[in-house]
Design a protein around this motif. Structure first.
Motif, short mmCIF file in Angstrom:
data_model
loop_
_atom_site.label_atom_id
_atom_site.label_comp_id
_atom_site.label_asym_id
_atom_site.label_seq_id
_atom_site.Cartn_x
_atom_site.Cartn_y
_atom_site.Cartn_z
N LYS A 1 -6.16 2.64 -14.12
CA LYS A 1 -6.20 1.23 -13.73
C LYS A 1 -5.26 1.00 -12.56
O LYS A 1 -4.10 1.42 -12.58
CB LYS A 1 -5.80 0.33 -14.92
CG LYS A 1 -6.84 0.31 -16.03
CD LYS A 1 -6.47 -0.70 -17.11
CE LYS A 1 -7.55 -0.76 -18.18
NZ LYS A 1 -7.22 -1.76 -19.23
N LEU A 2 -5.78 0.32 -11.55
CA LEU A 2 -4.97 0.05 -10.36
C LEU A 2 -5.54 -1.15 -9.62
O LEU A 2 -6.74 -1.26 -9.43
CB LEU A 2 -5.00 1.27 -9.42
CG LEU A 2 -4.26 1.11 -8.08
CD1 LEU A 2 -2.75 1.16 -8.30
CD2 LEU A 2 -4.69 2.20 -7.10
N THR A 3 -4.67 -2.08 -9.27
CA THR A 3 -5.04 -3.17 -8.37
C THR A 3 -3.99 -3.24 -7.27
O THR A 3 -2.85 -2.77 -7.45
CB THR A 3 -5.09 -4.53 -9.10
OG1 THR A 3 -3.81 -4.78 -9.70
CG2 THR A 3 -6.17 -4.54 -10.16
N GLY A 4 -4.34 -3.80 -6.16
CA GLY A 4 -3.36 -3.93 -5.09
C GLY A 4 -3.99 -4.28 -3.77
O GLY A 4 -5.21 -4.37 -3.63
N ILE A 5 -3.14 -4.48 -2.81
CA ILE A 5 -3.58 -4.73 -1.45
C ILE A 5 -2.56 -4.10 -0.50
O ILE A 5 -1.35 -4.24 -0.68
CB ILE A 5 -3.74 -6.25 -1.16
CG1 ILE A 5 -4.32 -6.47 0.22
CG2 ILE A 5 -2.43 -7.00 -1.37
CD1 ILE A 5 -4.79 -7.88 0.46
N LEU A 6 -3.07 -3.35 0.45
CA LEU A 6 -2.23 -2.67 1.43
C LEU A 6 -2.70 -3.04 2.83
O LEU A 6 -3.86 -3.40 3.03
CB LEU A 6 -2.32 -1.14 1.25
CG LEU A 6 -1.95 -0.59 -0.13
CD1 LEU A 6 -2.26 0.91 -0.19
CD2 LEU A 6 -0.49 -0.85 -0.45
N TYR B 1 9.03 -0.38 6.27
CA TYR B 1 7.64 -0.45 5.83
C TYR B 1 7.56 0.10 4.42
O TYR B 1 7.63 1.30 4.18
CB TYR B 1 6.73 0.34 6.79
CG TYR B 1 6.70 -0.30 8.16
CD1 TYR B 1 5.88 -1.39 8.40
CD2 TYR B 1 7.51 0.17 9.18
CE1 TYR B 1 5.85 -1.99 9.65
CE2 TYR B 1 7.49 -0.42 10.43
CZ TYR B 1 6.66 -1.50 10.66
OH TYR B 1 6.66 -2.09 11.90
N LYS B 2 7.41 -0.80 3.47
CA LYS B 2 7.49 -0.42 2.07
C LYS B 2 6.25 -0.88 1.31
O LYS B 2 5.68 -1.93 1.58
CB LYS B 2 8.73 -1.04 1.41
CG LYS B 2 10.06 -0.52 1.93
CD LYS B 2 10.31 0.91 1.49
CE LYS B 2 11.72 1.37 1.87
NZ LYS B 2 11.96 2.76 1.48
N ILE B 3 5.86 -0.06 0.34
CA ILE B 3 4.87 -0.45 -0.64
C ILE B 3 5.59 -0.67 -1.95
O ILE B 3 6.31 0.21 -2.43
CB ILE B 3 3.79 0.65 -0.80
CG1 ILE B 3 3.04 0.85 0.51
CG2 ILE B 3 2.82 0.28 -1.92
CD1 ILE B 3 2.10 2.03 0.49
N GLN B 4 5.43 -1.84 -2.53
CA GLN B 4 6.08 -2.14 -3.80
C GLN B 4 5.16 -1.75 -4.94
O GLN B 4 3.97 -2.08 -4.95
CB GLN B 4 6.43 -3.62 -3.88
CG GLN B 4 7.49 -4.04 -2.87
CD GLN B 4 7.90 -5.49 -3.04
OE1 GLN B 4 7.18 -6.28 -3.66
NE2 GLN B 4 9.04 -5.85 -2.50
N THR C 1 9.44 0.09 -8.33
CA THR C 1 10.14 0.72 -7.22
C THR C 1 9.42 0.43 -5.91
O THR C 1 8.24 0.04 -5.90
CB THR C 1 10.21 2.26 -7.42
OG1 THR C 1 10.91 2.86 -6.34
CG2 THR C 1 8.81 2.87 -7.47
N ASP C 2 10.14 0.58 -4.81
CA ASP C 2 9.47 0.54 -3.50
C ASP C 2 9.60 1.91 -2.83
O ASP C 2 9.38 2.06 -1.64
CB ASP C 2 10.04 -0.56 -2.60
CG ASP C 2 11.52 -0.40 -2.33
OD1 ASP C 2 12.11 0.61 -2.78
OD2 ASP C 2 12.10 -1.27 -1.66
N SER C 3 9.94 2.93 -3.62
CA SER C 3 9.99 4.30 -3.15
C SER C 3 8.80 5.04 -3.78
O SER C 3 8.88 5.50 -4.92
CB SER C 3 11.31 4.97 -3.55
OG SER C 3 11.38 6.29 -3.08
N VAL C 4 7.70 5.08 -3.04
CA VAL C 4 6.44 5.52 -3.63
C VAL C 4 6.01 6.91 -3.16
O VAL C 4 4.84 7.24 -3.13
CB VAL C 4 5.31 4.51 -3.34
CG1 VAL C 4 5.55 3.21 -4.07
CG2 VAL C 4 5.17 4.28 -1.84
N LEU D 1 3.46 4.42 6.29
CA LEU D 1 3.68 3.19 7.05
C LEU D 1 2.85 2.03 6.53
O LEU D 1 3.00 0.91 6.98
CB LEU D 1 3.41 3.40 8.54
CG LEU D 1 4.68 3.65 9.35
CD1 LEU D 1 5.24 5.02 9.05
CD2 LEU D 1 4.44 3.49 10.82
N LEU D 2 1.96 2.31 5.58
CA LEU D 2 1.25 1.22 4.94
C LEU D 2 2.25 0.31 4.24
O LEU D 2 3.29 0.75 3.76
CB LEU D 2 0.25 1.75 3.91
CG LEU D 2 -1.04 2.36 4.44
CD1 LEU D 2 -1.80 3.04 3.31
CD2 LEU D 2 -1.92 1.30 5.10
#
Length: 220
Positions: free
Chosen positions: A16-21, A35-38, A47-50, A60-61
């Motif tokens: 299961k995964l939802t999101g927007i990048l 440039y972080k993905i939360q 985390t924002d260390s993915v 960089l997304l």
């Protein structure tokens, strides 16, 4: 700055995964750390260390992803070994490739305008991930001597057969220019001879062209 393009994520199986990048417009003084993905688990920030969830060439997304299949006490060792994390990483990479293909087919002008920002990361992705390369190889573009973008795959010749090689036939040559000013004389020679060339003026191009030669030894 306006995002270059968005990637919407929504999957229920096998994880299961939802999101927007989104891919941000790149500034000359880029700070990769900003440039972080939360990452969230059921709307609780993790985390924002993915690293491990998102491939290096897509770091960089920017944006947010939420997955209940990643626990709150996530650790680097967990990310490197968990099968769901690997599936999520593959899924995100595929979604990015699909979005790039969609842009190329349906809005080529916008794709070309984005290319200077995304080219290095797409080429790096091709080198790092063979599946990604297979999906996007026909939409990797370069400017030719006329200033027009052309797919680098269009420069490939026909694949040589064993018989061709026995008869001494060689792969088609692809000419490139790394510095338009210093190589102006060669550019004139190409044009006078009716030959075309592509401009390869970024630091990753020598590595990428070597990769293309490796992938297409009987064509390029």
């Amino acid at each position: 700055d306006e995002p270059l393009f968005w990637i919407h994520l929504n999957v229920d199986y096998p994880f299961k995964l939802t999101g927007i990048l989104y891919f941000p417009k790149i500034r000359s003084n880029i700070d990769i750390n900003r440039y972080k993905i939360q990452l969230y688990c059921n709307q609780v920030f993790v985390t924002d260390s993915v690293e491990g969830i998102v491939p290096d060439f897509l770091m960089l997304l920017q944006g947010v992803i939420d997955s209940p299949d990643i626990p709150l006490n996530v650790s680097r060792s967990y990310l490197q070994s968990d099968s769901n994390v690997k599936k999520i990483s593959t899924y995100i990479t595929k979604k990015v490739a699909d979005k790039l293909i969609e842009l190329y087919k349906n809005d080529k002008e916008r794709y070309e305008n984005c290319w200077s920002d995304i080219a290095t990361f797409v080429k790096f992705g091709c080198i790092k991930d063979d599946d990604f390369y297979k999906k996007v190889e026909d939409i990797v573009i370069y400017k030719n001597l006329a200033g027009e973008y052309i797919p680098v795959s269009s420069l490939y010749g026909e694949e040589l057969t064993d018989e061709d090689e026995k008869n001494g036939k060689e792969p088609q040559a692809v000419y490139y220019v790394s510095d338009a000013d210093k190589q102006a004389q060669y550019i004139k020679m190409f044009r006078d001879a009716g030959l075309d060339a592509i401009f390869c003026d970024t630091y990753i191009d020598p590595h990428f062209l070597s990769y293309l030669e490796y992938k297409n030894p009987r064509r390029v």
